[in-house]
Design a protein around this motif. Structure first.
Motif, mmCIF file in Angstrom:
data_model
loop_
_atom_site.group_PDB
_atom_site.id
_atom_site.type_symbol
_atom_site.label_atom_id
_atom_site.label_comp_id
_atom_site.label_asym_id
_atom_site.label_seq_id
_atom_site.Cartn_x
_atom_site.Cartn_y
_atom_site.Cartn_z
ATOM 1 N N LYS A 1 100.600 50.791 79.424
ATOM 2 C CA LYS A 1 100.612 51.198 78.019
ATOM 3 C C LYS A 1 101.210 50.112 77.133
ATOM 4 O O LYS A 1 100.911 50.032 75.946
ATOM 5 N N LYS A 2 102.052 49.288 77.729
ATOM 6 C CA LYS A 2 102.723 48.228 76.973
ATOM 7 C C LYS A 2 101.830 47.001 76.795
ATOM 8 O O LYS A 2 102.195 46.048 76.109
ATOM 9 N N LEU A 3 100.671 47.017 77.431
ATOM 10 C CA LEU A 3 99.793 45.851 77.417
ATOM 11 C C LEU A 3 99.253 45.579 76.010
ATOM 12 O O LEU A 3 98.727 46.470 75.351
ATOM 13 N N LYS A 4 99.387 44.332 75.579
ATOM 14 C CA LYS A 4 98.902 43.933 74.254
ATOM 15 C C LYS A 4 97.825 42.855 74.357
ATOM 16 O O LYS A 4 97.338 42.361 73.352
ATOM 17 N N GLN B 1 90.329 44.563 86.050
ATOM 18 C CA GLN B 1 89.978 45.980 86.113
ATOM 19 C C GLN B 1 89.426 46.353 87.485
ATOM 20 O O GLN B 1 89.756 47.404 88.038
ATOM 21 N N ILE B 2 88.583 45.482 88.040
ATOM 22 C CA ILE B 2 88.003 45.750 89.365
ATOM 23 C C ILE B 2 89.112 45.861 90.407
ATOM 24 O O ILE B 2 89.116 46.784 91.235
ATOM 25 N N LEU C 1 93.939 57.816 75.573
ATOM 26 C CA LEU C 1 92.681 57.643 74.844
ATOM 27 C C LEU C 1 92.903 57.409 73.352
ATOM 28 O O LEU C 1 91.946 57.261 72.593
ATOM 29 N N LYS C 2 94.174 57.363 72.954
ATOM 30 C CA LYS C 2 94.504 57.082 71.558
ATOM 31 C C LYS C 2 95.118 55.691 71.405
ATOM 32 O O LYS C 2 95.540 55.315 70.316
ATOM 33 N N LEU C 3 95.156 54.941 72.499
ATOM 34 C CA LEU C 3 95.734 53.597 72.448
ATOM 35 C C LEU C 3 94.865 52.665 71.607
ATOM 36 O O LEU C 3 93.639 52.815 71.544
ATOM 37 N N GLU C 4 95.495 51.680 70.991
ATOM 38 C CA GLU C 4 94.774 50.748 70.124
ATOM 39 C C GLU C 4 94.187 49.567 70.899
ATOM 40 O O GLU C 4 93.313 48.870 70.389
ATOM 41 N N TYR D 1 90.828 47.046 75.488
ATOM 42 C CA TYR D 1 90.664 46.683 76.899
ATOM 43 C C TYR D 1 91.282 47.738 77.811
ATOM 44 O O TYR D 1 90.706 48.112 78.830
ATOM 45 N N VAL D 2 92.467 48.202 77.434
ATOM 46 C CA VAL D 2 93.130 49.250 78.214
ATOM 47 C C VAL D 2 92.339 50.548 78.115
ATOM 48 O O VAL D 2 92.194 51.281 79.091
#
Length: 348
Positions: free
Chosen positions: A174-177, A185-186, A207-210, A213-214
């Motif tokens: 979730k912290k990924l920017k 991903q694979i 599903l509400k993350l900005e 890619y995540v």
């Protein structure tokens, strides 16, 4: 004189090359010998019984020797390599014993020091080793590498959290920017496939993350674990500004056969990209009823060949009477070719 000088120079370089090759061969031989000795010591350590909670005399001798060897950079590399290879071949209590020895001889300390290095390759290797030895207590130190500038470091950090903390490790993403590459991903999805879907936390907020890619990664996770409980959030994502995400969402709605998406997509059909239209027709193919006849007829003579084909194929399945009428009246060359193909394929 020139010939003689050149001959001497060439002879000198040939001798130097032979000496260098001999030196490297001798060095490799010593490394191989030391590697074999270390493997023997490790195996002897693992199968030497402890005296209660204390190390046996044999184990103490091995610990003392390896502690001294770890101080030598070259030997430390060999010991680490032997540890990494051996831990993949043992299981159960033997892994715990190796982890204990890893810390006791100072390898853990050296690995943690590499986390402070300015060289990204050393950091990545350090995280890899900590992951392989399942050292959980350095979690906070690894956390800061989630958004490291170098992707190889980020990849190792992501794998560390997934492998050691399983599905709970997803929380760290979730912290990924920064982007999650397709290869990242694979790798992560392959790891997740080994886990129990019942352990998957509530991901509706994901599903509400900005971070797009995540978000795409989480949509893949939903598909793997069949998390249909996120239906409402998926429907909301049909309005997402990123077309790749919308395509992924429609594909998921098709996977779950969620018919609630059909009216929304029909209403905005003209604004959909070609990819969105294509996956939308996949959804219609699974969920279509006779009420969809009028919508499908719009695309019998228009749109691309792919859409025409899908429209006619679906129409043939839900309303044979209307399909037969189109077959007789059609003057469109492409449509007639599709109709001929469908009739031949179905033995009509």
């Amino acid at each position: 004189m020139i010939v003689v000088i050149l001959a001497l120079i060439i002879t000198f370089f040939i001798l130097m090359l032979k000496i260098l090759r001999y030196h490297n061969k001798l060095k490799d031989s010593k490394i191989l010998t030391y590697k074999n000795e270390t493997e023997h010591l490790l195996i002897e350590y693992l199968y030497s019984a402890k005296k209660g909670l204390n190390f046996s005399n044999c184990q103490l001798d091995i610990i003392k020797k390896l502690k001294n060897d770890v101080l030598n950079k070259q030997k430390r590399k060999v010991i680490t390599a032997v540890f990494v290879n051996l831990i993949q071949e043992v299981s159960g209590e033997l892994i715990d014993s190796m982890r204990e020895l890893y810390e006791e001889i100072g390898l853990l300390y050296c690995t943690e020091k590499n986390l402070e290095s300015n060289q990204s390759n050393l950091i990545a290797l350090a995280i890899r080793d900590l992951r392989r030895f399942k050292i959980k207590k350095v979690e906070k130190k690894i956390d800061k590498f989630i958004n490291h500038p170098r992707k190889e470091v980020r990849r190792e950090a992501h794998l560390y959290f997934i492998q050691l903390f399983k599905l709970k490790g997803l929380e760290n993403l979730k912290k990924l920017k920064l982007p999650l590459t397709e290869w990242d991903q694979i790798q992560l999805l392959n790891e997740l496939k080994n886990f129990n879907s019942l352990e998957l936390p509530d991901i509706s907020n994901w599903l509400k993350l900005e971070n797009d890619y995540v978000l795409i990664f989480i949509l893949n996770v939903i598909k793997i674990f069949n998390r249909i409980d996120a239906k409402e959030e998926l429907l909301d994502l049909l309005n997402h500004q990123n077309s790749d995400i919308r395509v992924k969402v429609i594909d998921l709605l098709d996977h779950f056969e969620i018919t609630e998406a059909n009216p929304k997509l029909k209403e905005r059909y003209n604004n959909l990209t070609h990819k969105e239209k294509s996956v939308f027709f996949n959804l219609i193919e699974k969920t279509a009823t006779i009420e969809d006849t009028s919508f499908l007829k719009k695309f019998v003579y228009q749109e691309t060949f792919e859409i025409k084909f899908k429209a006619l194929k679906i129409l043939k399945g839900i309303n044979q009477k209307e399909y037969n009428l189109i077959s007789k009246e059609s003057r469109n060359i492409e449509s007639n070719e599709i109709i001929h193909f469908l009739n031949s394929s179905y033995g009509f």
